[in-house]
Design an enzyme around this catalytic site. Structure first.
Site, short mmCIF file in Angstrom:
data_model
loop_
_atom_site.label_atom_id
_atom_site.label_comp_id
_atom_site.label_asym_id
_atom_site.label_seq_id
_atom_site.Cartn_x
_atom_site.Cartn_y
_atom_site.Cartn_z
N HIS A 1 12.70 -2.79 2.17
CA HIS A 1 12.13 -1.52 2.62
C HIS A 1 13.03 -0.41 2.11
O HIS A 1 14.26 -0.46 2.27
CB HIS A 1 12.04 -1.46 4.15
CG HIS A 1 11.13 -2.51 4.66
ND1 HIS A 1 9.77 -2.43 4.52
CD2 HIS A 1 11.39 -3.70 5.23
CE1 HIS A 1 9.22 -3.52 5.01
NE2 HIS A 1 10.18 -4.31 5.44
N ILE A 2 12.41 0.59 1.52
CA ILE A 2 13.17 1.71 0.97
C ILE A 2 13.84 2.48 2.11
O ILE A 2 15.02 2.84 2.04
CB ILE A 2 12.23 2.63 0.16
CG1 ILE A 2 11.62 1.84 -1.01
CG2 ILE A 2 12.96 3.88 -0.33
CD1 ILE A 2 10.46 2.55 -1.70
N SER A 3 13.09 2.73 3.16
CA SER A 3 13.63 3.45 4.32
C SER A 3 14.20 2.45 5.33
O SER A 3 13.91 1.24 5.26
CB SER A 3 12.52 4.27 4.98
OG SER A 3 11.50 3.42 5.50
N GLU B 1 12.69 -9.51 1.53
CA GLU B 1 11.88 -8.37 1.98
C GLU B 1 12.68 -7.09 1.76
O GLU B 1 13.85 -7.03 2.13
CB GLU B 1 11.59 -8.57 3.48
CG GLU B 1 10.80 -7.46 4.13
CD GLU B 1 10.58 -7.73 5.63
OE1 GLU B 1 10.90 -8.87 6.12
OE2 GLU B 1 10.13 -6.82 6.33
N ARG C 1 5.32 12.14 -3.22
CA ARG C 1 5.27 12.76 -1.89
C ARG C 1 6.45 12.22 -1.09
O ARG C 1 6.99 11.16 -1.39
CB ARG C 1 3.98 12.36 -1.14
CG ARG C 1 2.73 12.99 -1.72
CD ARG C 1 1.61 12.91 -0.70
NE ARG C 1 2.05 13.42 0.60
CZ ARG C 1 1.61 12.98 1.79
NH1 ARG C 1 0.74 12.01 1.86
NH2 ARG C 1 2.06 13.50 2.91
N HIS D 1 4.02 -4.53 9.12
CA HIS D 1 3.95 -4.42 10.58
C HIS D 1 2.64 -4.95 11.15
O HIS D 1 2.46 -4.95 12.37
CB HIS D 1 4.13 -2.95 10.99
CG HIS D 1 5.19 -2.25 10.20
ND1 HIS D 1 6.52 -2.63 10.25
CD2 HIS D 1 5.13 -1.22 9.30
CE1 HIS D 1 7.22 -1.85 9.41
NE2 HIS D 1 6.39 -1.00 8.83
N TYR E 1 11.42 8.55 0.74
CA TYR E 1 11.28 7.46 -0.24
C TYR E 1 11.94 7.74 -1.59
O TYR E 1 11.85 6.91 -2.49
CB TYR E 1 9.79 7.14 -0.43
CG TYR E 1 9.12 6.68 0.85
CD1 TYR E 1 9.51 5.50 1.47
CD2 TYR E 1 8.12 7.45 1.46
CE1 TYR E 1 8.91 5.09 2.66
CE2 TYR E 1 7.52 7.04 2.64
CZ TYR E 1 7.92 5.86 3.23
OH TYR E 1 7.34 5.45 4.39
N ARG F 1 7.35 0.54 13.52
CA ARG F 1 7.89 0.03 12.25
C ARG F 1 9.04 -0.96 12.48
O ARG F 1 9.57 -1.53 11.54
CB ARG F 1 8.40 1.17 11.37
CG ARG F 1 7.30 2.10 10.89
CD ARG F 1 7.86 3.14 9.91
NE ARG F 1 7.03 4.31 9.88
CZ ARG F 1 5.94 4.45 9.12
NH1 ARG F 1 5.57 3.50 8.30
NH2 ARG F 1 5.22 5.55 9.17
N PRO G 1 0.80 -1.22 0.00
CA PRO G 1 0.00 0.00 0.00
C PRO G 1 0.84 1.28 0.00
O PRO G 1 1.86 1.38 0.68
CB PRO G 1 -0.83 -0.10 1.29
CG PRO G 1 -0.15 -1.12 2.12
CD PRO G 1 0.52 -2.07 1.17
N ASN G 2 0.32 2.22 -0.78
CA ASN G 2 0.86 3.59 -0.89
C ASN G 2 2.14 3.69 -1.70
O ASN G 2 2.59 4.79 -2.01
CB ASN G 2 1.04 4.24 0.49
CG ASN G 2 -0.28 4.41 1.20
OD1 ASN G 2 -1.20 4.98 0.65
ND2 ASN G 2 -0.40 3.88 2.41
N ASP H 1 1.27 -15.69 6.52
CA ASP H 1 0.75 -17.05 6.30
C ASP H 1 0.86 -17.43 4.83
O ASP H 1 1.22 -18.57 4.50
CB ASP H 1 -0.71 -17.15 6.76
CG ASP H 1 -0.86 -17.17 8.28
OD1 ASP H 1 0.16 -17.38 8.98
OD2 ASP H 1 -1.99 -16.99 8.77
O1 CA2 Z 1 10.43 1.87 3.77
C1 CA2 Z 1 9.59 1.20 3.19
O2 CA2 Z 1 9.75 0.75 2.06
C2 CA2 Z 1 8.23 0.95 3.86
O3 CA2 Z 1 7.83 -0.38 3.56
C3 CA2 Z 1 7.28 1.94 3.24
C4 CA2 Z 1 5.89 1.95 3.89
C5 CA2 Z 1 6.00 2.06 5.41
O4 CA2 Z 1 4.72 1.92 5.98
C6 CA2 Z 1 6.93 0.99 5.97
O5 CA2 Z 1 7.02 1.17 7.38
C7 CA2 Z 1 8.31 1.10 5.37
C8 CA2 Z 1 5.07 3.15 3.39
C9 CA2 Z 1 4.99 3.28 1.94
C10 CA2 Z 1 4.45 4.64 1.64
O6 CA2 Z 1 5.00 5.04 0.42
C11 CA2 Z 1 4.90 6.36 0.07
C12 CA2 Z 1 5.71 6.77 -0.94
C13 CA2 Z 1 5.69 8.07 -1.32
C14 CA2 Z 1 4.83 8.96 -0.71
C15 CA2 Z 1 4.02 8.54 0.30
C16 CA2 Z 1 4.03 7.21 0.71
#
Ligand code: CA2
Length: 146
Positions: free
Chosen positions: A101-103, A99, A19, A81, A24, A112, A11-12, A88
């Site tokens: 994660h960008i951040s 897995e 944004r 999270h 990100y 997180r 998601p997102n 599952d």
């Molecule tokens: O760091 C990551 O890749 C995350 O999986 C990104 C998720 C966050 O909930 C995880 O804790 C870490 C959020 C993705 C939201 O992506 C956006 C990208 C651009 C602008 C807004 C949201």
């Protein structure tokens, strides 16, 4: 015909590049997927890229990978999270799971820091920006060759 690698984004992540570039990065998801596609071609891997904001859709793609996938690279977004259901589904997949994660989730809010998906993942990449997807694909190449 070699089996594809599934690259799943949660998601997102469709908002990448639109944004919060300080967290990100500036690339869109289409930019990232295009870069990963180029590397996949170099490595001789077939790639299936998908993104959804829906937990059930991600689970359905994991089930699809059970039928025809060699490995899964997944950034489950916030479902990382929360989702026992994605865990599952991944536990029912036999191939390698990486897995991404960008951040760096460990440098962020404590909610997180825990990942359900890490209980299944064969490796985790966090905090390498969108380059993490490329690094994961290189590792996947090694894992599927074994
Ligand atoms: O760091 C990551 O890749 C995350 O999986 C990104 C998720 C966050 O909930 C995880 O804790 C870490 C959020 C993705 C939201 O992506 C956006 C990208 C651009 C602008 C807004 C949201």
């Amino acid at each position: 015909m070699p089996k594809p690698i599934y690259l799943l984004n949660g998601p997102n992540l469709n908002l990448l590049g639109r944004r919060q570039p300080e967290i990100y990065g500036a690339e869109t998801l289409a930019d990232v997927q295009a870069r990963v596609e180029v590397l996949a071609a170099d490595l001789g891997l077939e790639l299936r890229c998908h993104q959804s904001n829906w937990e059930g859709q991600i689970i359905d793609w994991v089930h699809q990978a059970r039928d025809d996938g060699a490995g899964i690279i997944i950034n489950p977004g916030a479902f990382t999270h929360t989702s026992v259901a994605i865990l599952d589904a991944l536990n029912a997949f036999d191939g390698p799971v990486l897995e991404v994660h960008i951040s760096n989730i460990h440098k962020r809010e404590t909610f997180r820091h825990h990942s359900y998906v890490s209980l299944r993942a064969d490796g985790v990449i966090a905090g390498f920006g969108t380059e993490g997807y490329l690094l994961a694909l290189r590792r996947m190449k090694t894992l599927v060759a074994q």
